[in-house]
Structures are given as structure tokens and as C-alpha cells.
Design an enzyme around this catalytic site. Structure first.
Site, PDB file in Angstrom:
ATOM      1  N   LYS A 149       0.843  -1.196   0.000  1.00 28.33           N
ATOM      2  CA  LYS A 149       0.000   0.000   0.000  1.00 28.33           C
ATOM      3  C   LYS A 149       0.880   1.248   0.000  1.00 28.33           C
ATOM      4  O   LYS A 149       1.917   1.290   0.668  1.00 28.33           O
ATOM      5  CB  LYS A 149      -0.923  -0.021   1.219  1.00 28.33           C
ATOM      6  CG  LYS A 149      -1.968   1.097   1.248  1.00 28.33           C
ATOM      7  CD  LYS A 149      -2.900   0.923   2.439  1.00 28.33           C
ATOM      8  CE  LYS A 149      -3.954   2.027   2.509  1.00 28.33           C
ATOM      9  NZ  LYS A 149      -4.880   1.833   3.650  1.00 28.33           N
ATOM     10  N   SER A 227      -9.717   1.865   2.004  1.00 34.75           N
ATOM     11  CA  SER A 227      -8.571   2.533   1.384  1.00 34.75           C
ATOM     12  C   SER A 227      -7.470   1.577   0.933  1.00 34.75           C
ATOM     13  O   SER A 227      -6.598   1.963   0.168  1.00 34.75           O
ATOM     14  CB  SER A 227      -7.989   3.570   2.350  1.00 34.75           C
ATOM     15  OG  SER A 227      -7.393   2.955   3.467  1.00 34.75           O
ATOM     16  N   SER A 251     -10.376  -0.686   6.574  1.00 34.68           N
ATOM     17  CA  SER A 251      -9.691  -0.728   5.280  1.00 34.68           C
ATOM     18  C   SER A 251      -8.867  -1.970   5.015  1.00 34.68           C
ATOM     19  O   SER A 251      -8.214  -2.058   3.982  1.00 34.68           O
ATOM     20  CB  SER A 251      -8.814   0.523   5.113  1.00 34.68           C
ATOM     21  OG  SER A 251      -9.621   1.663   4.955  1.00 34.68           O
TER      22      SER A 251
END
Length: 552
Positions: A149, A227, A251
Site C-alpha cells: 500500500k 482505502s 480498510s
């Protein structure tokens, strides 16, 4: 590392976790909330001069970490789970370069449709694969391609958090979690798309939607989760063996449920936050998004442990052997729970006739049939709606705003569509903040007493409130809708109960095959050439409702 006869959650004093949470709430500004100084703005706190000192962990290299690939997928490396790919590398059936190249080929073919990555580090990934091919074997992560990420620092690689604020930031070192994965042999394939500063599904800072759900590639309106959706789509779309995300408000669990993955939000502090661009220090949880329980266990076991750079991670119980916990237990050829476990069922969890309700009932039925697993009804704690509602939940917003104050004073436009939540954090009064922190501790106390007084794990319909109070959760698949969209569920546990949660999911995955399902290949879009904001296909923008959710 330690391997215990009883799960760690029943060997610890729950009150100690409550006291620790209270202490962290009182000192929320202490810790890894340092931001890089950009655009002439000074850092909110000093950053370390160099990266974390991490060590190789030999505990990962155990027999339980390896599974020979299923015959049906033997010919396609991108179909293998992490434990299957590790088996193939360990037995010299494939070399890391071949595995990395297989994923890079798939990224080249399909990521122009998926938009899971905002940066693919193909050259450095192949270089690392060649290096690991000539080094002593390190364990199940040796040569494994991973998706990271884009709020995790990666040395020498752009780290933007999908934000105007960090659009040119290149960290001088890796986040602790990234360093722990790569020292074990993990290979970074690239950085994944995310919500701006981790506040929504993956979009550009202006709200333009990027990443789609791998299961509905022609329908970008299907939410791919929170996210960490870039990582989720990369793993679900077979463009990475596994990946890592962060969770502050769902998330990891939400994209895992949305895309047929197994994801873990660990106990607060179990994984270091050092080198991760923060959202809310007392609620940020780094963790893995993987294909099954064993893969998630391998990833989490590599990431977990104390880190001098993050006070939250220090003074915790030793990390048990999570890989063993995630291995189904058989006696005389019959499946049994690894530990006798009571699954708490909250009111209304499986009520109704919806496809989700039917899948939940089927899940409970399968679990009840496994020896040493018991379903028990548990009540919602007193004042549940009040304590989990927005009135107290919004106390996280000042923690969000505080480290970003230099940026807020400089130029609000740097925050893009998520600016209102940062402004809200600036406006919450001290009385409201203190009251909210007290409410959080009361909520945690009631969860520990009124829910876990009669069960070991509890079903969840939402990541709230376990995000709020720092308790661990695991998300995993339990079915599909008639339209082929995954249905998942979430289990929550006591402090440091990751092993218990993994054992329950491993047992379920031993009697179900949802986690083996993969989405079909998507239509091929335009070639994924050098990517920038200007060439991202327009998949629409966040709706007014989605933008409003950023402030909730």
C-alpha cells in the site's frame, strides 16, 4: 516467538490491555506520527535518520508453512497461494525470477483495467529475484512477490499516500513492516492505489475513482472496499501473491470481504506503525490481505513484533506461532478445532432472507458441525449504539489533524476531497475529546466483560467498534451473491487473539472452498504504460455520499 498449548488470549490479563489502552489514549501524540517535511514545510516531528534494524526470523521456516500446489493450478504460478509458491521455491520447482515475471506479465496484461498499482517496480523486483536466487533459503517469503500500500515508506521508491501533499516524496528507508518482509525474502512488485491519505476507496486526490473490484471489472460502481483496495485488487486479480494494507476504519476487513480474501487487522501495537504515513495513531493497524488463513499467518508473523520506533509495539506478549495456528487440526483423519472455541453470535447477525443472511447461516452451520466448536448467543453491551456512534467516534479526528497542522496552515488544497475531516479535527473542543476518550475506554471494558465473558470470538457485521478499541479482527469469504460478488464476514477477538482467529478461519476453510475461487480475467483495456494521473482512465468520482463518509 513462542508456541503455546493454549491460545494466547486466555493466558493474558484483559485488564492489562484496558490499562494500556488508557495510557495510549492519554499520550496519543507520542509515537510514530512523524511526517516528512515537504514543499518547504517542516516535519511535525523528527524522523529517524535511517531505517529500522530488523532481523531475519527463523521461526517462519517451519514445515507447516508449506503446501504443495493443488493439481488443478500447478501450471499457473499466479494461482498459487503464498504457501504453495513457497513450497515450489523450496523444492526448486521454480526460481524467484520466474515467479516474479509471471506476476509482472499479468500486471502488464490486466492492470490497465484493474488500476490496482500506481507504480510498478519491475526492474528492481527482477533484480531482487535474481539476488534471492543466489542467497541461502530464508523461509516461506523467499522470492515471494508482494503488493505494498502506498502509505508504507519504501526506500528510494515514490510514496504518495494518494495525496497532493506527498506527490513527490521518496523515502530514504523502508517502513518497519516492509523491512521485515523483505529481510525474509519478500519482493516488492510495486505500490498500490489507495484512498487519499487512507480516507476512502482508492481514488486520486481529486476524488477520481481508480481501482475497481477484481470481481466486477466492467462495473466500477461496485465498491472494492476501503482505502487498501489497491492491494486487495492486486491480490484478488492475481497480480501479487499477497499484500499489505492499513486499517483505521475497516480498510483491511472491508476490501477482504469485498474481494474474497482473508485479511487480518491485528491487535493495536502488534505490528509497528513506524514508516507509515499516519491517519489516526491510536487506531491505525497495519496488516496483511491474503488468499487464505495460512498465507495471512505467514505475512503477519513476519510483520509482527516489537519496534523501538513505535511505543505501541513495545512490552507486548511474545508473538506465538501463527502458522501452526492457521493449520487445520485433524485427529484420526477427522477435522477438529485447534482449541475448544465458543463463537459468539450477536443479535440479528444472520436474520432475514437476504443472500448475506443465508451465507452467514451457512457459515454458522458449518462451524457448529466441527467438534469442539460451540455457537453461543451473546448480547450487545449496554449503550452499544451510543458508545459506537459518531458522537464519540469523532474523537479520532483531532489525532488525524494534529500531525498535519503545518500542512493545514500552508494550503488546504493539498488535502483534496478529504479536507473536511481534517478541519473537523481542528474544531473539536477539548471537553469533547476527553469525554470521547473516556467513552472509548468504557466501550472496551464492556466488550471485554459483556461479550467475551461468554465467548472466545464474536461475529461482526462491521469493523466498528473493534477498530475503535484496538481489538483484533479477521475477515474471510463465506459465499457469493447470485451476481458473483463475494460475501465475507468478520470475526473479532480478545487482545492478541490473532492465533485463535486464524485457527477458526483455517477450520472453516478446511470445510469450504470459497477461498479457492478466483475472478475470471477482465477485459483488456489500453496498455498499462508509464502511468500518471493524466492517463488514469476516468471511472467517475466519489459520490456526494462517499465524500460525506470521509467525515464520519
Amino acid at each position: 516467538m513462542t508456541d503455546v498449548q493454549q491460545p494466547l488470549d486466555r493466558l493474558l490479563d484483559r485488564r492489562a490491555f484496558l490499562a494500556r489502552t488508557a495510557a495510549l489514549a492519554a499520550t496519543a501524540t507520542v509515537g510514530t506520527v512523524a511526517l516528512p517535511g515537504l514543499a518547504g514545510i517542516a516535519s511535525a516531528a523528527p524522523s529517524p535518520a535511517s531505517g529500522p534494524a530488523v532481523k531475519f526470523n527463523p521461526e517462519l521456516d517451519k514445515g507447516a508453512a508449506y503446501n504443495k500446489p493443488r493439481e488443478a493450478v500447478m501450471s499457473d504460478p499466479t494461482e498459487w497461494t503464498l504457501s504453495e509458491a513457497a513450497w515450489m521455491i523450496r523444492h526448486n520447482k521454480i526460481v524467484p525470477v520466474e515467479l516474479v515475471q509471471a506476476y509482472l506479465d499479468r500486471i502488464a496484461a490486466y492492470d490497465s483495467t484493474y488500476q490496482a498499482f500506481n507504480l510498478v517496480t519491475a526492474e528492481s523486483a527482477l533484480k531482487a529475484a535474481r539476488q534471492w536466487a543466489n542467497r541461502p533459503y530464508r523461509g516461506p517469503l523467499h522470492g515471494i512477490p508482494l503488493a505494498i500500500k502506498d502509505n508504507y515508506f519504501t526506500e528510494g521508491v515514490l510514496t504518495t499516500a494518494s495525496s497532493y501533499l506527498f506527490q513527490d516524496f521518496v523515502p530514504p528507508y523502508d517502513a518497519t513492516s516492509v523491512a521485515k518482509l523483505t529481510v525474509q525474502g519478500g519482493i516488492v512488485l510495486g505500490k498500490t492505489q489507495m484512498g487519499p491519505l487512507a480516507t476512502s476507496r482508492a481514488t486520486l486526490p481529486n476524488g477520481q475513482v481508480t481501482t475497481i473490484n477484481a470481481w466486477t471489472p466492467t462495473n466500477p460502481s461496485t465498491n472494492p472496499g476501503g482505502s487498501s483496495t489497491g492491494t486487495a485488487t492486486a491480490v484478488a486479480g492475481r497480480m501479487a501473491t499477497s499484500g499489505i494494507g492499513t486499517q483505521t476504519g475497516g480498510s483491511i476487513t472491508a476490501p477482504s470481504n469485498a474481494q474474497n480474501l482473508t485479511g487480518i487487522k491485528p491487535t493495536m501495537g502488534r505490528v509497528s506503525l513506524a514508516g507509515i504515513i499516519p491517519l489516526t495513531y491510536s487506531r491505525d493497524h497495519p496488516g496483511p490481505l491474503a488468499r487464505d488463513a495460512k498465507d495471512a499467518a505467514i505475512m503477519l508473523m513476519a510483520m509482527a513484533g516489537a519496534d523501538p520506533a513505535d511505543p505501541r509495539s513495545q512490552g507486548l506478549p511474545p508473538v506465538p506461532n501463527l502458522i501452526n495456528a492457521a493449520t487445520p487440526r485433524y485427529e484420526g483423519g477427522n477435522l477438529r478445532m485447534r482449541w475448544k472455541t465458543r463463537i459468539g453470535v450477536l443479535p440479528g447477525y444472520a436474520d432475514g432472507t437476504s443472500e448475506t443472511a443465508l451465507a452467514r447461516r451457512a457459515f454458522l452451520t458449518k462451524m457448529a458441525a466441527i467438534p469442539e466448536c460451540e455457537l453461543v448467543e451473546v448480547p450487545l453491551p449496554d449503550e452499544w449504539d451510543l458508545l459506537t456512534g459518531s458522537a464519540f467516534n469523532n474523537v479520532r479526528l483531532p489525532e488525524r489533524s494534529e500531525p498535519f497542522m503545518p500542512y493545514l496552515r500552508e494550503d488546504l488544497r493539498g488535502f483534496g476531497v478529504s479536507v473536511t475531516s481534517w478541519l473537523q479535527g481542528c474544531l473539536l473542543d477539548a471537553n469533547g475529546y476527553v469525554t470521547g476518550q473516556r467513552a472509548k475506554l468504557l466501550l472496551l471494558e464492556r466488550i471485554l466483560d459483556q461479550i467475551f465473558g461468554s465467548c472466545d470470538v464474536v461475529v461482526q457485521t462491521s469493523p466498528v467498534p473493534f477498530d475503535i478499541v484496538g481489538l483484533p479482527e479477521i475477515a474471510f469469504p463465506i459465499g457469493f451473491t447470485g451476481g458473483g460478488v463475494p460475501i465475507g464476514t468478520i470475526l473479532g477477538g480478545l487482545p492478541y487473539a490473532e492465533g485463535r482467529l486464524l485457527s477458526v478461519v483455517a477450520a472453516h476453510q478446511a470445510v469450504s472452498d470459497w477461498h479457492w475461487q478466483r475472478p475470471p480475467n477482465p477485459p483488456v483495456a489500453a496498455p498499462a504504460a508509464a502511468r500518471s494521473a493524466a492517463v488514469v482512465p476516468d471511472r467517475g468520482r466519489l459520490t456526494a455520499e462517499e465524500v460525506a463518509e470521509l467525515t464520519q
